[in-house]
Design a protein around this motif. Structure first.
Motif, short mmCIF file in Angstrom:
data_model
loop_
_atom_site.label_atom_id
_atom_site.label_comp_id
_atom_site.label_asym_id
_atom_site.label_seq_id
_atom_site.Cartn_x
_atom_site.Cartn_y
_atom_site.Cartn_z
N PRO A 65 0.90 9.10 5.99
CA PRO A 65 1.32 8.01 5.09
C PRO A 65 1.83 8.50 3.93
N ILE A 66 2.93 7.95 2.94
CA ILE A 66 3.55 7.99 1.76
C ILE A 66 3.68 6.70 1.11
N PRO A 67 3.11 6.30 0.47
CA PRO A 67 3.12 5.18 -0.20
C PRO A 67 4.13 5.18 -1.46
N SER A 68 5.34 4.56 -1.48
CA SER A 68 6.09 4.38 -2.69
C SER A 68 5.53 3.56 -3.84
N ASP A 69 4.54 2.61 -3.62
CA ASP A 69 3.83 1.96 -4.57
C ASP A 69 2.47 2.30 -4.31
N LEU A 70 1.97 2.94 -5.36
CA LEU A 70 0.35 3.60 -5.13
C LEU A 70 -0.54 2.44 -5.49
N LYS A 71 0.09 1.43 -6.11
CA LYS A 71 -0.84 0.38 -6.67
C LYS A 71 -0.98 -0.63 -5.46
N ASN A 72 -0.14 -1.04 -4.72
CA ASN A 72 -0.04 -1.91 -3.70
C ASN A 72 0.49 -1.71 -2.56
N ASN A 73 -0.66 -1.28 -1.46
CA ASN A 73 -0.19 -0.87 -0.19
C ASN A 73 -1.46 -1.16 0.75
N PHE A 74 -1.12 -0.95 2.22
CA PHE A 74 -2.16 -0.97 2.88
C PHE A 74 -1.90 0.14 3.91
N ILE A 75 -2.93 0.79 4.67
CA ILE A 75 -3.11 1.58 5.81
C ILE A 75 -3.98 1.17 6.82
N ILE A 76 -3.82 0.95 7.87
CA ILE A 76 -4.68 0.88 8.94
C ILE A 76 -4.81 1.87 9.95
N ILE A 77 -5.76 2.31 10.43
CA ILE A 77 -5.92 3.28 11.56
C ILE A 77 -6.88 2.74 12.59
N GLY A 78 -6.29 2.53 13.77
CA GLY A 78 -6.99 2.02 15.00
C GLY A 78 -7.47 2.89 15.88
N LEU A 79 -8.39 2.79 16.65
CA LEU A 79 -8.76 3.71 17.84
C LEU A 79 -9.00 2.65 19.00
N ASP A 80 -8.51 3.12 20.17
CA ASP A 80 -9.00 2.39 21.44
C ASP A 80 -9.10 3.31 22.40
N LEU A 81 -10.27 3.68 23.05
CA LEU A 81 -10.41 4.66 24.04
C LEU A 81 -10.35 3.94 25.37
#
Length: 184
Positions: free
Chosen positions: A92-108
């Motif tokens: 992920p490369i945020p263009s706004d370092l002060k406002n962003n989100f990243i979600i990583i999900g795993l489902d085996l």
């Protein structure tokens, strides 16, 4: 504008802490990334809980990556980010370092050989303050149970959050997530 990459060690550490560094024989999904310049909405996740006054009550998913074991350590994962955080071959490369989100999900799913078969790791940054959350199903260690209705359906190409609970890793504040995210 210079882009700074977010360090994915937080997410990798959470997956490892959840006991999900498994040696499961899974076929490798093709690594898909969203590389278009046109903003697209894959879905909206509604949030409720005591932290919504700080982080807001919804997350609009603008970028998605499926099966990026090179970034997450497992092929049965999904990465969701906001419209301003693209995902390339290095992450992920945020263009706004002060406002962003990243979600990583795993489902085996049925391939699980561990007590925790599903997990979420989420980082929301608002005005430069990070809010880090995690859950595992069934619960593992100090993480809360994500709930029985959180799942990633790789065949239907969707992620379902239905009364999904996720805990702040520093404050123990619980958020509830609802919504469906779909991809092509």
């Amino acid at each position: 504008m210079k882009y700074t990459r977010l360090n994915l060690n937080h997410y990798r550490t959470n997956l490892l802490l959840l006991g999900l560094s498994l040696t499961v024989a899974c076929s490798s999904n093709s690594e898909e990334t969203d590389e278009t310049d046109t903003p697209k909405t894959y879905g909206t996740i509604q949030l409720s809980g005591e932290e919504t006054g700080n982080i807001g009550s919804s997350l609009q998913v603008g970028h998605i990556a499926i099966g990026r074991s090179d970034l997450t350590g497992h092929a049965k994962t999904i990465i969701l980010t906001d419209n301003n955080t693209k995902i390339d071959e290095k992450g992920p490369i945020p263009s706004d370092l002060k406002n962003n989100f990243i979600i990583i999900g795993l489902d085996l799913g049925e391939a699980s050989t561990s007590s925790a078969s599903r997990s979420l790791s989420m980082n929301i940054t608002v005005d430069g303050t990070e809010y880090k959350h995690a859950c595992a199903s069934p619960n593992f260690g100090s993480f809360t149970d994500c709930g029985s209705d959180y799942r990633i359906d790789f065949d239907k190409k969707e992620v379902l959050f239905s009364e999904t609970t996720i805990i702040n890793t520093k404050t123990d504040a619980v958020l509830t997530m609802n919504g469906t995210v779909k991809w092509d």
